[in-house]
Design a protein around this motif. Structure first.
Motif, PDB file in Angstrom:
ATOM      1  N   THR A 155       0.797  -1.179   0.123  1.00 38.46           N
ATOM      2  CA  THR A 155      -0.026   0.001  -0.094  1.00 38.46           C
ATOM      3  C   THR A 155       0.821   1.365  -0.083  1.00 38.46           C
ATOM      4  O   THR A 155       0.624   2.441  -0.854  1.00 38.46           O
ATOM      5  CB  THR A 155      -0.829   0.003   1.374  1.00 38.46           C
ATOM      6  OG1 THR A 155      -1.637  -1.268   0.991  1.00 38.46           O
ATOM      7  CG2 THR A 155      -1.830   1.275   1.140  1.00 38.46           C
ATOM      8  N   VAL A 158       3.927   1.569  -1.311  1.00 39.94           N
ATOM      9  CA  VAL A 158       4.408   1.519  -2.572  1.00 39.94           C
ATOM     10  C   VAL A 158       3.397   2.083  -3.541  1.00 39.94           C
ATOM     11  O   VAL A 158       3.736   3.027  -4.399  1.00 39.94           O
ATOM     12  CB  VAL A 158       5.047   0.309  -3.004  1.00 39.94           C
ATOM     13  CG1 VAL A 158       5.535   0.236  -4.504  1.00 39.94           C
ATOM     14  CG2 VAL A 158       6.136  -0.258  -2.075  1.00 39.94           C
ATOM     15  N   ASN A 159       2.291   1.722  -3.356  1.00 39.40           N
ATOM     16  CA  ASN A 159       1.134   2.155  -4.242  1.00 39.40           C
ATOM     17  C   ASN A 159       1.014   3.967  -4.265  1.00 39.40           C
ATOM     18  O   ASN A 159       0.950   4.563  -5.192  1.00 39.40           O
ATOM     19  CB  ASN A 159      -0.200   1.489  -3.705  1.00 39.40           C
ATOM     20  CG  ASN A 159      -1.136   1.134  -4.810  1.00 39.40           C
ATOM     21  OD1 ASN A 159      -0.973   1.979  -5.834  1.00 39.40           O
ATOM     22  ND2 ASN A 159      -1.708  -0.041  -4.833  1.00 39.40           N
ATOM     23  N   CYS A 160       1.033   4.203  -2.689  1.00 41.29           N
ATOM     24  CA  CYS A 160       0.995   5.667  -2.347  1.00 41.29           C
ATOM     25  C   CYS A 160       2.219   6.544  -2.974  1.00 41.29           C
ATOM     26  O   CYS A 160       1.987   7.572  -3.635  1.00 41.29           O
ATOM     27  CB  CYS A 160       0.826   5.997  -0.937  1.00 41.29           C
ATOM     28  SG  CYS A 160      -0.500   5.276  -0.244  1.00 41.29           S
ATOM     29  N   ARG A 172       1.651   6.907  -6.535  1.00 41.11           N
ATOM     30  CA  ARG A 172       0.839   7.822  -6.904  1.00 41.11           C
ATOM     31  C   ARG A 172       1.386   9.270  -6.729  1.00 41.11           C
ATOM     32  O   ARG A 172       0.991  10.277  -7.520  1.00 41.11           O
ATOM     33  CB  ARG A 172      -0.538   7.421  -6.380  1.00 41.11           C
ATOM     34  CG  ARG A 172      -1.492   6.674  -6.997  1.00 41.11           C
ATOM     35  CD  ARG A 172      -2.007   5.733  -5.951  1.00 41.11           C
ATOM     36  NE  ARG A 172      -2.346   4.533  -6.652  1.00 41.11           N
ATOM     37  CZ  ARG A 172      -3.359   4.198  -7.465  1.00 41.11           C
ATOM     38  NH1 ARG A 172      -4.213   5.143  -7.705  1.00 41.11           N
ATOM     39  NH2 ARG A 172      -3.499   2.926  -7.980  1.00 41.11           N
ATOM     40  N   PHE A 197      -3.749   3.283   6.555  1.00 46.55           N
ATOM     41  CA  PHE A 197      -4.975   3.639   6.272  1.00 46.55           C
ATOM     42  C   PHE A 197      -5.204   4.974   5.428  1.00 46.55           C
ATOM     43  O   PHE A 197      -6.105   5.129   4.744  1.00 46.55           O
ATOM     44  CB  PHE A 197      -5.520   3.730   7.648  1.00 46.55           C
ATOM     45  CG  PHE A 197      -7.133   4.388   7.616  1.00 46.55           C
ATOM     46  CD1 PHE A 197      -8.183   3.530   6.802  1.00 46.55           C
ATOM     47  CD2 PHE A 197      -7.504   5.582   7.972  1.00 46.55           C
ATOM     48  CE1 PHE A 197      -9.412   4.094   6.747  1.00 46.55           C
ATOM     49  CE2 PHE A 197      -8.749   5.927   7.891  1.00 46.55           C
ATOM     50  CZ  PHE A 197      -9.783   5.230   7.201  1.00 46.55           C
ATOM     51  N   HIS A 198      -4.174   5.950   5.930  1.00 49.58           N
ATOM     52  CA  HIS A 198      -4.223   7.234   5.322  1.00 49.58           C
ATOM     53  C   HIS A 198      -3.663   7.295   3.919  1.00 49.58           C
ATOM     54  O   HIS A 198      -2.604   8.018   3.960  1.00 49.58           O
ATOM     55  CB  HIS A 198      -3.572   8.197   6.440  1.00 49.58           C
ATOM     56  CG  HIS A 198      -4.311   8.261   7.663  1.00 49.58           C
ATOM     57  ND1 HIS A 198      -3.765   7.291   8.742  1.00 49.58           N
ATOM     58  CD2 HIS A 198      -5.374   8.834   8.316  1.00 49.58           C
ATOM     59  CE1 HIS A 198      -4.395   7.580   9.907  1.00 49.58           C
ATOM     60  NE2 HIS A 198      -5.216   8.530   9.633  1.00 49.58           N
ATOM     61  N   VAL A 199      -4.174   6.509   3.012  1.00 49.14           N
ATOM     62  CA  VAL A 199      -3.465   6.625   1.677  1.00 49.14           C
ATOM     63  C   VAL A 199      -3.422   7.962   0.878  1.00 49.14           C
ATOM     64  O   VAL A 199      -2.266   8.503   0.349  1.00 49.14           O
ATOM     65  CB  VAL A 199      -4.230   5.620   0.819  1.00 49.14           C
ATOM     66  CG1 VAL A 199      -3.709   4.189   0.990  1.00 49.14           C
ATOM     67  CG2 VAL A 199      -5.613   5.853   0.840  1.00 49.14           C
ATOM     68  N   LYS A 200      -4.368   8.814   0.871  1.00 47.30           N
ATOM     69  CA  LYS A 200      -4.393   9.950   0.117  1.00 47.30           C
ATOM     70  C   LYS A 200      -3.331  10.885   0.932  1.00 47.30           C
ATOM     71  O   LYS A 200      -2.430  11.700   0.251  1.00 47.30           O
ATOM     72  CB  LYS A 200      -5.878  10.615   0.289  1.00 47.30           C
ATOM     73  CG  LYS A 200      -6.879   9.956  -0.311  1.00 47.30           C
ATOM     74  CD  LYS A 200      -6.931  10.648  -1.858  1.00 47.30           C
ATOM     75  CE  LYS A 200      -7.985   9.586  -2.704  1.00 47.30           C
ATOM     76  NZ  LYS A 200      -8.101   9.877  -4.163  1.00 47.30           N
ATOM     77  N   ALA A 229       0.215  10.099   0.153  1.00 44.55           N
ATOM     78  CA  ALA A 229       0.694  10.227  -1.172  1.00 44.55           C
ATOM     79  C   ALA A 229       1.040  11.807  -1.270  1.00 44.55           C
ATOM     80  O   ALA A 229       2.088  12.354  -1.952  1.00 44.55           O
ATOM     81  CB  ALA A 229      -0.503   9.998  -1.988  1.00 44.55           C
ATOM     82  N   MET A 275      -5.933  -2.247  10.099  1.00 45.44           N
ATOM     83  CA  MET A 275      -6.408  -1.169   9.468  1.00 45.44           C
ATOM     84  C   MET A 275      -7.499  -0.595  10.077  1.00 45.44           C
ATOM     85  O   MET A 275      -7.663   0.701   9.987  1.00 45.44           O
ATOM     86  CB  MET A 275      -6.658  -1.515   8.002  1.00 45.44           C
ATOM     87  CG  MET A 275      -5.661  -2.056   7.176  1.00 45.44           C
ATOM     88  SD  MET A 275      -4.433  -0.733   6.664  1.00 45.44           S
ATOM     89  CE  MET A 275      -5.267  -0.145   5.290  1.00 45.44           C
ATOM     90  N   TYR A 318      -5.402   1.418  -2.016  1.00 44.62           N
ATOM     91  CA  TYR A 318      -5.239   0.568  -0.912  1.00 44.62           C
ATOM     92  C   TYR A 318      -4.858  -0.805  -1.227  1.00 44.62           C
ATOM     93  O   TYR A 318      -4.050  -1.367  -0.207  1.00 44.62           O
ATOM     94  CB  TYR A 318      -6.625   0.368  -0.137  1.00 44.62           C
ATOM     95  CG  TYR A 318      -7.162   1.355   0.897  1.00 44.62           C
ATOM     96  CD1 TYR A 318      -6.202   1.609   1.953  1.00 44.62           C
ATOM     97  CD2 TYR A 318      -7.929   2.269   0.500  1.00 44.62           C
ATOM     98  CE1 TYR A 318      -6.867   2.575   3.032  1.00 44.62           C
ATOM     99  CE2 TYR A 318      -8.431   3.327   1.774  1.00 44.62           C
ATOM    100  CZ  TYR A 318      -7.668   3.259   2.526  1.00 44.62           C
ATOM    101  OH  TYR A 318      -8.060   4.350   3.617  1.00 44.62           O
ATOM    102  N   PHE A 359      -1.305  -4.371  -5.888  1.00 45.16           N
ATOM    103  CA  PHE A 359      -1.459  -3.447  -7.285  1.00 45.16           C
ATOM    104  C   PHE A 359      -2.280  -4.488  -8.250  1.00 45.16           C
ATOM    105  O   PHE A 359      -1.972  -4.614  -9.291  1.00 45.16           O
ATOM    106  CB  PHE A 359      -0.101  -3.502  -8.030  1.00 45.16           C
ATOM    107  CG  PHE A 359       0.871  -3.158  -6.955  1.00 45.16           C
ATOM    108  CD1 PHE A 359       0.958  -1.986  -6.509  1.00 45.16           C
ATOM    109  CD2 PHE A 359       1.974  -3.923  -6.502  1.00 45.16           C
ATOM    110  CE1 PHE A 359       2.121  -1.509  -5.524  1.00 45.16           C
ATOM    111  CE2 PHE A 359       2.884  -3.677  -5.574  1.00 45.16           C
ATOM    112  CZ  PHE A 359       2.930  -2.226  -5.338  1.00 45.16           C
TER     113      PHE A 359
END
Lengths: 290, 85
Positions: free
Chosen positions: A31, A33-35, A38, A180-183, A186, A224, B51, B55
């Protein structure tokens, strides 16, 4: 539904031939890495100007999964390697992506000195509160009373409060988020790209296999939900008050955002002061492979 | 994409409009990947994508077709793409 000619927006940032990755189901490192990917999309940063350095551990694997110039260093030495990279090629945006064990235990010395010198590095520290890859031993970040493989009756040691540590050492940007705080995470990574100096972002992440299981805290999803319920956003909170406990409140937010001359400007100023006109700026290192 | 899923359930739990549910089908690793149960509710916010630690899923806002009367956004998860291709 029709078949759509679309691909995952983070795919260009990943070495997809290495997927699926090794991280456990419910682990939050993916997660983060995803953020991170982005944040790269949002900031429209030139990928050729990026270098990512990781140490050893679960989070250390990030260097092998991102499609950027990356290096997987020896244990704890991500920051020294990144320091060399930055000094040799000041135009690079150097990111250190590693875990709490690598950065604050074996690499703890490098962490505080890089913050003291204010070297222009962006450090993303994924904190899962335990040494995960080596079998769940007590880490310097393990909160009190937690059961680990080296503390079967609960750990008695006080834990490091990483935001407090790096602020005291001199970091110019310190933030903490959870997976949990993805936005917010990022956005925070994007902000760190704009800062000149030592930026530190701590991301609290579940370790369902070792930490949560041994402490009977459920799986990744339960953790989470706990983050959702118990975390409180307090921007500018005094870092001395943001220590973590096992089941208590998690204070998240941007704690420090200040300006201080970074290492390279200090070095330049010192040389000009001492040598005057005769000081010649070192020529830029050119990578022969480009 | 379905094969990357490890069924952590983050996308299902944190979808703001509850579009997803874990399916009863297995992928080759033995996990139950999510499937779309309420495509009309999807706003394409891509929170599932943010989330997902593997991926394996993402949302996207699609341009609304001219003939489509209600101006809705459509669900576009790679799971859907993979399932139908």
């Amino acid at each position: 539904m029709t078949i759509l000619d679309v691909t995952n927006p983070v795919e260009p940032f990943l070495r997809t031939d290495r997927m699926p990755h090794i991280w456990c189901p419910g682990c939050g490192i993916g997660t983060t890495v995803n953020c991170f990917a982005r944040a790269l999309i949002e900031s429209k940063i030139d990928l050729q100007s990026l270098a990512l350095v990781s140490g050893i551990g679960c989070t250390g694997r990030v260097a092998g999964y991102v499609k950027l110039d990356s290096f997987h260093t020896t244990h704890g030495r991500a920051i020294p390697f990144a320091t060399g990279l930055k000094l040799a090629n000041p135009k690079l945006n150097v990111i250190v992506y590693s875990g709490d064990g690598d950065l604050s235990a074996i690499g703890g010395n490098h962490l505080i000195h890089a913050a003291r010198r204010n070297i222009d590095l962006k450090v993303i520290c994924v904190n899962n509160l335990i040494y995960a890859m080596t079998g769940g031993q007590t880490a310097p970040t393990t909160p009190g009373h937690a059961i680990t493989s080296t503390s079967p009756y609960g750990t008695c040691e006080p834990a490091f409060n990483l935001p407090h540590l790096v602020e005291a050492a001199g970091a110019v940007y310190v933030a903490r988020w959870t997976t949990f705080h993805v936005k917010q995470l990022a956005r925070s990574i994007g902000e760190a790209f704009q800062k000149k100096g030592f930026s530190f972002i701590e991301v609290i992440s579940p370790c369902p296999t070792l930490y949560q299981r041994r402490n009977k805290l459920g799986d990744g999803l339960d953790t989470m939900k706990y983050y959702k319920e118990k975390s409180k956003v307090k921007h500018g909170a005094p870092t001395s008050e943001v220590g973590l406990t096992m089941t208590g409140e998690i204070i998240v937010g941007k704690f420090v955002d200040r300006d201080r001359p970074d290492y390279q400007s200090l070095l330049h100023a010192q040389m000009v002061e001492s040598l005057g006109e005769s000081y010649v700026e070192p020529s830029e290192t050119v990578c022969s492979c480009s | 994409m379905v094969e990357r899923c490890k069924a952590c359930g983050f996308c299902v739990e944190f979808c703001p409009t509850k579009v997803l549910a874990l399916s009863s089908a297995f992928n080759s690793k033995g996990y139950h990947p999510p499937h779309v149960v309420a495509p009309e509710k999807c706003s394409g916010c891509d929170l599932c994508g943010m989330y997902c630690p593997d991926f394996a899923i993402y949302g996207q806002r699609l341009p609304v077709a001219k003939e489509a009367a209600p101006a809705r956004t459509a669900a576009a998860t790679n799971l859907e793409v993979a399932r139908e291709s």
